[in-house]
Write a protein that holds these residues in place. Structure first.
Motif, short mmCIF file in Angstrom:
data_model
loop_
_atom_site.label_atom_id
_atom_site.label_comp_id
_atom_site.label_asym_id
_atom_site.label_seq_id
_atom_site.Cartn_x
_atom_site.Cartn_y
_atom_site.Cartn_z
N LEU A 1 55.07 49.07 56.85
CA LEU A 1 54.93 49.23 58.30
C LEU A 1 55.64 48.09 59.04
CD1 LEU A 1 51.18 50.33 58.52
CD2 LEU A 1 53.20 51.76 58.83
N ARG A 2 55.57 46.89 58.47
CA ARG A 2 56.28 45.76 59.07
C ARG A 2 57.79 46.00 59.07
NH1 ARG A 2 57.28 42.26 62.83
NH2 ARG A 2 58.12 40.26 62.13
N SER A 3 58.30 46.53 57.98
CA SER A 3 59.73 46.84 57.92
C SER A 3 60.11 47.91 58.93
CB SER A 3 60.12 47.31 56.51
OG SER A 3 60.21 46.21 55.62
N LEU A 4 59.26 48.91 59.10
CA LEU A 4 59.54 49.95 60.09
C LEU A 4 59.55 49.37 61.50
CD1 LEU A 4 57.40 52.90 58.67
CD2 LEU A 4 59.89 52.69 58.63
N GLU A 5 58.62 48.46 61.78
CA GLU A 5 58.59 47.83 63.10
C GLU A 5 59.86 47.02 63.34
OE1 GLU A 5 57.95 44.71 66.03
OE2 GLU A 5 58.05 44.35 63.86
N ARG A 6 60.33 46.35 62.31
CA ARG A 6 61.57 45.56 62.43
C ARG A 6 62.78 46.48 62.63
NH1 ARG A 6 61.20 40.04 60.54
NH2 ARG A 6 63.45 40.10 60.21
N ILE A 7 62.77 47.63 61.96
CA ILE A 7 63.85 48.60 62.16
C ILE A 7 63.90 49.04 63.62
CG2 ILE A 7 64.58 50.96 61.62
CD1 ILE A 7 63.58 50.42 58.73
N GLU B 1 54.98 53.02 40.29
CA GLU B 1 54.63 52.51 38.97
C GLU B 1 53.16 52.08 38.88
OE1 GLU B 1 57.46 49.38 38.64
OE2 GLU B 1 59.19 50.73 38.36
N GLU B 2 52.64 51.50 39.97
CA GLU B 2 51.29 50.95 39.94
C GLU B 2 50.22 51.95 40.39
OE1 GLU B 2 51.39 47.54 42.43
OE2 GLU B 2 52.97 46.53 41.30
N GLY B 3 50.63 52.97 41.13
CA GLY B 3 49.68 53.89 41.74
C GLY B 3 49.67 53.72 43.25
N GLY B 4 49.44 54.80 43.96
CA GLY B 4 49.55 54.78 45.42
C GLY B 4 48.41 54.05 46.10
N SER B 5 48.62 53.79 47.37
CA SER B 5 47.58 53.16 48.20
C SER B 5 46.62 54.23 48.72
CB SER B 5 48.23 52.44 49.38
OG SER B 5 47.27 52.06 50.33
N PRO B 6 45.34 53.91 48.82
CA PRO B 6 44.38 54.90 49.33
C PRO B 6 44.49 55.10 50.84
CG PRO B 6 43.28 52.82 48.91
CD PRO B 6 44.67 52.68 48.38
N ARG B 7 45.15 54.17 51.54
CA ARG B 7 45.27 54.28 53.00
C ARG B 7 46.66 53.85 53.45
NH1 ARG B 7 40.34 54.24 55.87
NH2 ARG B 7 41.62 54.41 57.74
N GLY B 8 47.03 54.32 54.65
CA GLY B 8 48.26 53.84 55.28
C GLY B 8 49.42 54.81 55.29
N TYR B 9 49.33 55.88 54.50
CA TYR B 9 50.47 56.80 54.44
C TYR B 9 50.61 57.64 55.72
CZ TYR B 9 50.98 55.61 49.51
OH TYR B 9 51.18 54.93 48.33
N MET B 10 49.51 57.98 56.33
CA MET B 10 49.57 58.75 57.57
C MET B 10 50.29 57.92 58.65
SD MET B 10 46.46 60.41 59.82
CE MET B 10 45.82 58.80 60.31
N GLU B 11 49.91 56.64 58.74
CA GLU B 11 50.56 55.75 59.71
C GLU B 11 52.04 55.57 59.38
OE1 GLU B 11 46.18 54.60 59.51
OE2 GLU B 11 47.75 55.14 58.09
N THR B 12 52.34 55.47 58.09
CA THR B 12 53.74 55.31 57.67
C THR B 12 54.57 56.52 58.06
OG1 THR B 12 53.11 53.90 55.79
CG2 THR B 12 55.26 54.99 55.68
N ARG B 13 54.02 57.70 57.83
CA ARG B 13 54.75 58.93 58.19
C ARG B 13 55.00 58.99 59.69
NH1 ARG B 13 51.88 62.11 55.74
NH2 ARG B 13 53.23 62.77 54.02
N HIS B 14 53.98 58.68 60.45
CA HIS B 14 54.09 58.79 61.91
C HIS B 14 55.08 57.77 62.48
CE1 HIS B 14 52.99 59.52 66.04
NE2 HIS B 14 52.61 58.27 66.20
N ILE B 15 54.89 56.50 62.15
CA ILE B 15 55.78 55.47 62.66
C ILE B 15 57.19 55.65 62.09
CG2 ILE B 15 56.23 52.97 62.71
CD1 ILE B 15 53.21 52.53 62.85
#
Length: 240
Positions: free
Chosen positions: A199-205, A120-134
């Motif tokens: 990323l914090r949620s992924l680490e907790r998972i 709704e707000e628009g995507g983040s310019p950074r962090g998606y590569m790390e999200t996909r990998h982790i």
């Protein structure tokens, strides 16, 4: 969970075995649903899919209901069968792993809510590569932890513990990278912070997948390895 496994060959009654098989089937079904929830929440974020993000949040209600049903079934087993030794360990381990699965579902729902907001707000310019990998690594961890639980595979469980250590290191590295980016370019801080929460949620998972694997070791080997280093766990496993 095969009854041919020598670890399970002395169940106190065929009825106990049947009861445990029934709840184990539901536990594995819940595990499969949670695994899919994590995958869908990541896809919702990376693909900007608001509808999928909403679906993940809705499905969390199903996960919560399954957790309650499994808890009730395990309580009945304890009350009716009075299991001892490894039979009791299996009931306790499944109860604890059930809680971890539900919490994985909660984290998937958190990721989905953030994905919906970013849609709704628009995507983040950074962090998606790390999200996909982790995210990919964490999904493998969940799958492997459930597989270890189903097959009572201690070696597989140990591999999940090692993978969790890798996730922790990569999470810390990704967090440092994104913090540096926000300091250098503060224009999109709120969006980047949202990705950091993902990323914090992924680490907790990953932590919860580790917990499930620790319960496998508890079931098979009979000792509690929580709050123990992987090296110490490996040494203990080799002793017996």
């Amino acid at each position: 969970m095969s009854t041919n496994n020598p670890v399970l060959s002395h169940h106190i009654s065929s009825q106990f075995n049947e009861d445990l098989q029934d709840v184990n089937t539901k536990f594995m079904a819940m595990g499969g649903l949670v695994e899919q929830q994590v995958a869908n929440s990541i896809h919702a974020l990376l693909d900007t899919d608001a509808a999928l993000a909403v679906e993940v949040q809705f499905q969390d209600n199903v996960v919560n209901r399954m957790e309650t049903e499994i808890d009730e079934a395990l309580t009945l087993i304890l009350a009716r069968r009075h299991p001892a030794a490894i039979d009791l360990r299996m009931v306790i381990a499944m109860s604890k792993a059930n809680t971890d699965l539900e919490r994985i579902g909660d984290e998937a729902a958190k990721i989905a809510r953030i994905a919906q907001n970013l849609c709704e707000e628009g995507g983040s310019p950074r962090g998606y590569m790390e999200t996909r990998h982790i995210g990919n690594q964490v999904r493998v961890m969940i799958h492997d932890a459930l597989d270890a639980f189903a097959r009572l595979d201690v070696d597989q469980a140990l591999r999940v513990l090692l993978a969790d250590a890798d996730i922790d290191r990569e999470y810390q590295s990704a967090t440092r990278t994104l913090m540096t980016y926000m300091i250098e370019d503060p224009r999109h801080i709120s969006r980047v912070i949202n990705v950091m929460w993902v990323l914090r949620s992924l680490e907790r998972i990953g932590d919860h997948a580790r917990n499930i694997s620790e319960q496998v070791i508890y079931m098979v080997k009979g000792f509690d390895v929580r709050h123990t280093s992987v090296k110490e766990i490996e040494e203990k496993v080799q002793e017996r």
